[in-house]
Write an enzyme that holds these catalytic residues in place. Structure first.
Site, mmCIF file in Angstrom:
data_model
loop_
_atom_site.group_PDB
_atom_site.id
_atom_site.type_symbol
_atom_site.label_atom_id
_atom_site.label_comp_id
_atom_site.label_asym_id
_atom_site.label_seq_id
_atom_site.Cartn_x
_atom_site.Cartn_y
_atom_site.Cartn_z
ATOM 1 C CG HIS A 1 -2.092 0.846 1.223
ATOM 2 N ND1 HIS A 1 -2.440 1.636 0.170
ATOM 3 C CD2 HIS A 1 -2.995 1.147 2.213
ATOM 4 C CE1 HIS A 1 -3.495 2.381 0.488
ATOM 5 N NE2 HIS A 1 -3.845 2.108 1.727
ATOM 6 C CG HIS B 1 -4.367 0.710 -8.323
ATOM 7 N ND1 HIS B 1 -5.704 0.719 -8.026
ATOM 8 C CD2 HIS B 1 -3.773 1.541 -7.442
ATOM 9 C CE1 HIS B 1 -5.907 1.533 -7.008
ATOM 10 N NE2 HIS B 1 -4.755 2.048 -6.628
ATOM 11 C CG ASP C 1 3.078 4.264 -4.316
ATOM 12 O OD1 ASP C 1 3.069 5.362 -3.754
ATOM 13 O OD2 ASP C 1 2.333 3.325 -3.997
HETATM 14 N N1 ACO Z 1 4.512 -6.962 -10.673
HETATM 15 C C1 ACO Z 1 4.368 -8.196 -11.251
HETATM 16 N N2 ACO Z 1 3.208 -8.855 -11.319
HETATM 17 C C2 ACO Z 1 2.129 -8.262 -10.786
HETATM 18 C C3 ACO Z 1 2.197 -6.987 -10.188
HETATM 19 C C4 ACO Z 1 3.453 -6.332 -10.139
HETATM 20 N N3 ACO Z 1 3.590 -5.143 -9.590
HETATM 21 N N4 ACO Z 1 0.973 -6.637 -9.720
HETATM 22 C C5 ACO Z 1 0.148 -7.663 -10.036
HETATM 23 N N5 ACO Z 1 0.863 -8.633 -10.673
HETATM 24 C C6 ACO Z 1 0.326 -9.877 -11.241
HETATM 25 C C7 ACO Z 1 0.040 -10.899 -10.164
HETATM 26 O O1 ACO Z 1 1.150 -11.754 -9.925
HETATM 27 C C8 ACO Z 1 -1.152 -11.629 -10.763
HETATM 28 O O2 ACO Z 1 -0.659 -12.496 -11.752
HETATM 29 P P1 ACO Z 1 -1.372 -13.924 -11.977
HETATM 30 O O3 ACO Z 1 -2.735 -13.604 -12.491
HETATM 31 O O4 ACO Z 1 -0.494 -14.613 -12.958
HETATM 32 O O5 ACO Z 1 -1.393 -14.598 -10.637
HETATM 33 C C9 ACO Z 1 -1.925 -10.530 -11.477
HETATM 34 O O6 ACO Z 1 -0.929 -9.553 -11.822
HETATM 35 C C10 ACO Z 1 -3.001 -9.876 -10.643
HETATM 36 O O7 ACO Z 1 -2.411 -9.437 -9.443
HETATM 37 P P2 ACO Z 1 -3.134 -9.379 -8.050
HETATM 38 O O8 ACO Z 1 -2.132 -9.482 -6.962
HETATM 39 O O9 ACO Z 1 -4.281 -10.344 -8.047
HETATM 40 O O10 ACO Z 1 -3.763 -7.942 -8.121
HETATM 41 P P3 ACO Z 1 -4.306 -7.143 -6.886
HETATM 42 O O11 ACO Z 1 -5.379 -6.273 -7.391
HETATM 43 O O12 ACO Z 1 -4.654 -8.048 -5.754
HETATM 44 O O13 ACO Z 1 -3.032 -6.312 -6.405
HETATM 45 C C11 ACO Z 1 -1.475 -4.622 -6.033
HETATM 46 C C12 ACO Z 1 -2.867 -4.968 -6.562
HETATM 47 C C13 ACO Z 1 -1.342 -5.086 -4.579
HETATM 48 C C14 ACO Z 1 -1.303 -3.112 -6.034
HETATM 49 C C15 ACO Z 1 -0.421 -5.297 -6.929
HETATM 50 O O14 ACO Z 1 -0.550 -4.869 -8.263
HETATM 51 C C16 ACO Z 1 1.013 -5.076 -6.411
HETATM 52 O O15 ACO Z 1 1.478 -5.815 -5.560
HETATM 53 N N6 ACO Z 1 1.717 -4.034 -6.945
HETATM 54 C C17 ACO Z 1 3.034 -3.730 -6.487
HETATM 55 C C18 ACO Z 1 2.950 -2.945 -5.205
HETATM 56 C C19 ACO Z 1 2.473 -1.520 -5.426
HETATM 57 O O16 ACO Z 1 2.950 -0.826 -6.320
HETATM 58 N N7 ACO Z 1 1.556 -1.077 -4.569
HETATM 59 C C20 ACO Z 1 1.018 0.274 -4.612
HETATM 60 C C21 ACO Z 1 -0.414 0.252 -4.959
HETATM 61 S S1 ACO Z 1 -1.021 1.863 -5.125
HETATM 62 C C22 ACO Z 1 -1.244 2.371 -3.552
HETATM 63 O O17 ACO Z 1 -1.482 1.669 -2.642
HETATM 64 C C23 ACO Z 1 -1.094 3.753 -3.351
#
Ligand code: ACO
Length: 430
Positions: free
Chosen positions: A267, A308, A364
């Site tokens: 987050h 996201h 971010d």
């Molecule tokens: N890098 C690589 N793969 C990713 C990323 C990433 N940053 N984000 C999602 N994925 C992939 C997952 O592995 C998943 O792949 P799969 O379908 O093969 O299993 C798919 O994309 C969907 O991902 P989820 O984790 O289900 O998506 P969710 O909506 O739950 O997660 C999140 C959103 C937590 C923001 C995620 O994209 C992430 O971890 N990003 C990196 C951390 C980040 O930048 N956080 C800031 C968010 S913005 C904020 O809070 C202000």
């Protein structure tokens, strides 16, 4: 039969039910009538991580994740970032309308004159180790404020709520700057009421001795970053704010809980992680190797600052920040990690893995580069998120308390554990 309804046939019993559709939702409680027999509790929805559940009705922030749209009270984020300042945006978020000039001046005056914290807070700060993370210090000292303002527990008194809202928005930057100065062993710098909200924060952070001259470009950049971070509907920390606040605890305790949620690397901790990631990559030629690692790690290694829950398009906030970076770098000098970030984005946006999953830069990805260039250490990044988000958390908390449909948050569960069984004395267990 009403058009705005859903007919559900339960194939277990052959019975059909009609459920009202309102605002694109059905009421989860309407499913409770669907039972196989008298002893049946009734149907529930199962939605881990609330990916398809609206927990409230809100009139504050709207996001269209597919189109990359973000508005506060209907105003597009791009217009606010260009023409508003943080306190005006905070007023808008809290009150629903842009302020008139007298309303604006009164709001700014009230915030400006609540910036001091009780001297005992300094002693509390002094108890932390020199290397304490400032987010942990912020979380603890905000929680401690509830003991300084015990009247804050009267959360049903709107006037009282308003007073705590001023205090929290005003004191958060002071606590944040004190936490930083503790970690670098510098004497605390007191608020300067002649400066703007962001100008004052900069001087409390970086003043060395004598008068601190606020750079107008950096001050404006911070205003914009604070506007972009002010609210973001029902995310993890806002849900924490609403969830904890629904127990009717005072707002300082609820904000401490929201800060805790924001602290996590998925987050508000993500911008700190982006910089660690860019440092680790180190040079542009290492990017393909890193991307490969992300793709083959089974979700373990993530491209931080990408992806996201709601945006399946470019985060509009990231676009604004990327454009602003050049203005900041003209003053501070170019952040050498920018080239790695730009190349990383270029490669990722062309890569099938990211394209297929609709993973784009989020807020971010670039904000940390600007913060670093401005002189903020990495561990202050989540704190820089918490300061402006305080107005959003408080607006959501206030809205929840005024909402007659809300009560203490209490989700259900699907119990899959052991059935009733008798206790076995220790000596009899094998
Ligand atoms: N890098 C690589 N793969 C990713 C990323 C990433 N940053 N984000 C999602 N994925 C992939 C997952 O592995 C998943 O792949 P799969 O379908 O093969 O299993 C798919 O994309 C969907 O991902 P989820 O984790 O289900 O998506 P969710 O909506 O739950 O997660 C999140 C959103 C937590 C923001 C995620 O994209 C992430 O971890 N990003 C990196 C951390 C980040 O930048 N956080 C800031 C968010 S913005 C904020 O809070 C202000």
């Amino acid at each position: 039969m009403s058009k705005d309804s859903l007919s559900i046939t339960d194939n277990r019993t052959g019975k059909t039910y009609e459920v009202v559709i309102e605002n694109g939702t059905i009421k989860a409680l309407d499913l409770r009538q669907i039972k196989v027999g008298d002893g049946d509790f009734g149907l529930m929805t199962y939605d881990p991580a609330f990916t398809n559940t609206a927990s409230c009705k809100s009139r504050i922030t709207f996001i269209d994740g597919d189109r990359g749209v973000l508005t506060y009270r209907g105003y597009p984020i791009e217009q606010l970032a260009e023409r508003s300042d943080y306190l005006e945006t905070a007023y808008l978020i809290l009150h629903g309308e842009l302020p008139t000039r007298p309303q604006y001046e009164s709001f700014v005056h009230s915030i400006t004159h609540h910036t001091l914290v009780h001297e005992n807070i300094k002693e509390l700060m002094g108890g932390f180790r020199y290397d304490a993370h400032p987010m942990g210090m912020l979380m603890s000292t905000v929680a401690a404020l509830s003991t300084f303002y015990p009247e804050a527990k009267h959360i049903h008194d709107a006037q009282n709520r308003g007073d705590q809202i001023f205090r929290l928005i005003a004191k958060i930057p002071t606590l944040a700057a004190f936490a930083y100065r503790h970690s670098v062993g510098m004497p605390y710098a007191y608020p300067d009421n002649d400066l703007s909200y962001c100008g004052n924060f900069l001087q409390m952070m970086f003043k060395m001795g004598g008068r601190y001259k606020v750079n107008p470009v950096l001050e404006r950049a911070l205003e914009v970053l604070f506007i972009l971070h002010a609210d973001h509907e029902q995310n993890c920390s806002t849900s924490a704010m609403r969830g904890v606040g629904s127990s009717e605890v005072d707002p300082y305790s609820s904000i401490a809980a929201a800060i805790a949620a924001l602290y996590g690397p998925l987050h508000g901790g993500a911008n700190e992680q982006v910089l660690h990631m860019l440092h680790e990559i180190g040079s542009k030629d290492k990017i393909p190797g890193f991307i490969k690692e992300v793709k083959t790690s089974g979700g373990e290694v993530r491209l931080m600052g990408f992806g996201h829950r709601v945006y399946k398009n470019y985060d509009p906030r990231a676009k604004i920040i990327k454009r602003m970076a050049d203005q900041v770098f003209e003053v501070t000098g170019r952040n050498s990690l920018l080239d790695i970030a730009l190349e990383l984005e270029r490669i990722a946006l062309e890569d099938d893995y990211f394209v297929k999953r609709k993973l784009y830069p989020n807020v971010d990805f670039y904000s940390g580069l600007i913060y670093q260039a401005m002189g903020f250490p990495l561990d202050m990044f989540p704190v820089l998120f918490a300061i402006p988000r305080t107005s959003g958390w408080l607006a959501q908390w206030d809205e929840m308390l005024e909402d007659k449909e809300q009560k203490i948050a209490r989700p259900r569960q699907v119990y899959l554990g052991a059935q009733r069984r008798d206790y076995v004395p220790l000596a009899a267990r094998s």
